[in-house]
Design an enzyme around this catalytic site. Structure first.
Site, short mmCIF file in Angstrom:
data_model
loop_
_atom_site.label_atom_id
_atom_site.label_comp_id
_atom_site.label_asym_id
_atom_site.label_seq_id
_atom_site.Cartn_x
_atom_site.Cartn_y
_atom_site.Cartn_z
N CYS A 70 14.41 -1.70 10.94
CA CYS A 70 14.78 -1.34 9.57
C CYS A 70 13.70 -0.40 9.05
O CYS A 70 13.01 0.24 9.82
CB CYS A 70 14.98 -2.58 8.69
SG CYS A 70 13.48 -3.50 8.30
N ASN B 123 10.07 -3.14 8.24
CA ASN B 123 9.90 -4.30 9.11
C ASN B 123 9.39 -5.52 8.36
O ASN B 123 8.61 -6.30 8.86
CB ASN B 123 8.99 -3.96 10.29
CG ASN B 123 9.02 -4.99 11.42
OD1 ASN B 123 7.99 -5.25 12.04
ND2 ASN B 123 10.16 -5.56 11.72
N CYS C 157 11.91 -7.05 5.84
CA CYS C 157 13.10 -7.74 5.30
C CYS C 157 14.18 -7.91 6.36
O CYS C 157 14.32 -8.97 6.95
CB CYS C 157 13.67 -6.98 4.10
SG CYS C 157 12.58 -6.85 2.67
N ARG C 158 14.95 -6.85 6.58
CA ARG C 158 16.14 -6.95 7.43
C ARG C 158 15.83 -7.16 8.90
O ARG C 158 16.43 -8.02 9.56
CB ARG C 158 17.02 -5.72 7.25
CG ARG C 158 17.63 -5.62 5.86
CD ARG C 158 18.31 -4.30 5.64
NE ARG C 158 17.31 -3.24 5.43
CZ ARG C 158 17.60 -1.97 5.25
NH1 ARG C 158 18.86 -1.56 5.28
NH2 ARG C 158 16.65 -1.08 5.05
N SER C 159 14.95 -6.34 9.47
CA SER C 159 14.72 -6.46 10.92
C SER C 159 14.03 -7.76 11.32
O SER C 159 14.41 -8.35 12.33
CB SER C 159 13.99 -5.23 11.48
OG SER C 159 12.76 -5.01 10.87
N ASP D 20 19.68 -2.85 2.07
CA ASP D 20 18.28 -3.26 1.92
C ASP D 20 18.16 -4.18 0.70
O ASP D 20 18.41 -3.76 -0.42
CB ASP D 20 17.40 -2.02 1.74
CG ASP D 20 15.92 -2.34 1.80
OD1 ASP D 20 15.53 -3.53 1.79
OD2 ASP D 20 15.12 -1.37 1.85
#
Length: 163
Positions: free
Chosen positions: A9, A12, A14-16, A127
């Protein structure tokens, strides 16, 4: 020989890392822990060395996932050792494919939600960073839904390699 997946993401945090935690749990549940390596990174280095966003950690823990994480930036040299590079949105997809040193490396880059048949045409995982907890919870739902299809695809390749 192991199969290697890296989720990417922006920063690195939140999402990933969320996708990494969820997918690692799916891999372990499927008994593929020794055959599939799972990692994550960001397209940028703003948060290198930081832990995951506290909201990511909260959502992961509340749903039974491990949350130990240290942010890092994706490196072009990693392409050689990766089988799949999983982007969390179209911007990451474009950036990673642009960075790929070869066409074969560019072909390794896929969108996470492309593994979720219910996602339809909306393949970005939004995001959640600038919003509230509901965005993190929604992101987790998207990650979990796509992880099932990704696991099926990875399992197929791993089984073919073992045959």
């Amino acid at each position: 020989m192991s199969f290697s997946v890296c989720f990417v993401c922006t920063g690195n945090i939140c999402r990933s890392p969320m996708a990494e935690s969820v997918f690692r749990a799916r891999v372990e549940e499927a008994g593929l822990g020794g055959l599939v390596e799972v990692d994550s990174a960001g397209t940028g280095g703003w948060h290198e060395g930081d832990g995951a966003d506290p909201r990511t950690v909260t959502v992961l823990r509340a749903n039974g996932y491990e949350s130990g994480h240290v942010a890092r930036q994706f490196r072009v040299s990693w392409f050689a050792g990766l089988d799949l590079v999983i982007a969390l949105d179209q911007g990451h997809l474009r950036e990673l494919r642009r960075l790929a040193p070869t066409d074969a490396d560019a072909a390794k880059v896929r969108l996470l939600r492309s593994y979720d048949p219910a996602a339809g045409a909306e393949l970005d995982a939004p995001d959640p960073y600038y919003g509230g907890m509901d965005g993190f919870e929604e992101c987790l739902e998207m990650v979990e839904a796509a992880s099932e299809g990704l696991l099926a695809a990875v399992r197929k390749v791993v089984e073919e390699q073992a045959a």
